[in-house]
Design a protein around this motif. Sequence first.
Motif, PDB file in Angstrom:
ATOM      1  N   GLU A  66       0.831  -1.207   0.000  1.00 54.08           N
ATOM      2  CA  GLU A  66       0.000   0.000   0.000  1.00 54.08           C
ATOM      3  C   GLU A  66       0.867   1.258   0.000  1.00 54.08           C
ATOM      4  N   TYR A  67       1.941   1.266   0.776  1.00 54.80           N
ATOM      5  CA  TYR A  67       2.834   2.417   0.820  1.00 54.80           C
ATOM      6  C   TYR A  67       3.459   2.664  -0.556  1.00 54.80           C
ATOM      7  N   SER A  72       3.104   6.112  -6.219  1.00 56.45           N
ATOM      8  CA  SER A  72       3.011   6.125  -7.672  1.00 56.45           C
ATOM      9  C   SER A  72       2.295   7.370  -8.170  1.00 56.45           C
ATOM     10  N   SER A  73       2.860   7.975  -9.195  1.00 61.33           N
ATOM     11  CA  SER A  73       2.204   9.111  -9.833  1.00 61.33           C
ATOM     12  C   SER A  73       1.510   8.678 -11.117  1.00 61.33           C
ATOM     13  N   VAL A  74       1.631   7.388 -11.449  1.00 55.70           N
ATOM     14  CA  VAL A  74       1.135   6.889 -12.725  1.00 55.70           C
ATOM     15  C   VAL A  74      -0.107   6.017 -12.578  1.00 55.70           C
ATOM     16  N   THR A  75      -0.153   5.188 -11.553  1.00 58.58           N
ATOM     17  CA  THR A  75      -1.213   4.191 -11.469  1.00 58.58           C
ATOM     18  C   THR A  75      -1.792   4.097 -10.069  1.00 58.58           C
ATOM     19  N   SER A  76      -2.960   3.511  -9.986  1.00 56.90           N
ATOM     20  CA  SER A  76      -3.591   3.265  -8.688  1.00 56.90           C
ATOM     21  C   SER A  76      -3.759   1.772  -8.443  1.00 56.90           C
ATOM     22  N   GLN A  77      -3.106   0.966  -9.275  1.00 55.79           N
ATOM     23  CA  GLN A  77      -3.197  -0.482  -9.145  1.00 55.79           C
ATOM     24  C   GLN A  77      -1.820  -1.118  -9.311  1.00 55.79           C
ATOM     25  N   ALA A  78      -1.652  -2.284  -8.697  1.00 56.42           N
ATOM     26  CA  ALA A  78      -0.404  -3.032  -8.849  1.00 56.42           C
ATOM     27  C   ALA A  78      -0.721  -4.524  -8.883  1.00 56.42           C
ATOM     28  N   TRP A  79      -0.106  -5.225  -9.806  1.00 45.82           N
ATOM     29  CA  TRP A  79      -0.244  -6.677  -9.858  1.00 45.82           C
ATOM     30  C   TRP A  79       0.520  -7.299  -8.694  1.00 45.82           C
ATOM     31  N   TRP A 104      -8.422  -9.416   2.516  1.00 51.17           N
ATOM     32  CA  TRP A 104      -8.824  -8.673   1.325  1.00 51.17           C
ATOM     33  C   TRP A 104     -10.122  -7.934   1.625  1.00 51.17           C
ATOM     34  N   GLY A 105     -10.529  -7.071   0.745  1.00 55.62           N
ATOM     35  CA  GLY A 105     -11.804  -6.386   0.900  1.00 55.62           C
ATOM     36  C   GLY A 105     -12.954  -7.385   0.898  1.00 55.62           C
ATOM     37  N   ASN A 106     -14.083  -6.988   1.459  1.00 60.26           N
ATOM     38  CA  ASN A 106     -15.239  -7.864   1.539  1.00 60.26           C
ATOM     39  C   ASN A 106     -15.639  -8.361   0.143  1.00 60.26           C
ATOM     40  N   LEU A 121      -3.731  -5.110  -6.495  1.00 61.00           N
ATOM     41  CA  LEU A 121      -3.936  -4.236  -5.341  1.00 61.00           C
ATOM     42  C   LEU A 121      -4.434  -2.895  -5.854  1.00 61.00           C
ATOM     43  N   ASN A 122      -5.564  -2.422  -5.320  1.00 62.27           N
ATOM     44  CA  ASN A 122      -6.112  -1.109  -5.699  1.00 62.27           C
ATOM     45  C   ASN A 122      -5.911  -0.160  -4.549  1.00 62.27           C
TER      46      ASN A 122
END
Length: 122
Positions: A66-67, A72-79, A104-106, A121-122
């Motif tokens: 998460e950190y 990231s200035s490019v994306t909000s997701q990571a594999w 994980w989220g519900n 990861l979002n």
Amino acid sequence: MPSKLTVGADTYDLAYEDGVLTVGGTSYALVEVSEGITWTDASDESLAQAGHLMTVSNRGEELIAEYLLSKSSVTSQAWLYGTDETKESKWAYPNGDSFSYTNWGNGYPNNRYANEDYLVLN
């Protein structure tokens, strides 16, 4: 950035420099790539840089991921390193290691849009 990360009874020293986060002697980097890159392409790029996609197997690794994503200035997701490609809803690490982390989220991970076989990861 704080200089320490505490998860439960464990405390880790942190250092962040030039896009690399070092936690207790292990280094993590967010490799920013173009939007729309597949999990396989991201995994191949990680291997080409002598690494691998991040494994999230405990709360500490989740906080680290998460950190890095927040930087990231490019994306909000990571594999992430995890798949249910072999058997739907049976999550595993591609190298065969046991997969047991479930914070994980519900309702996630899921297959909401069909053929969602890899962790993100979002």
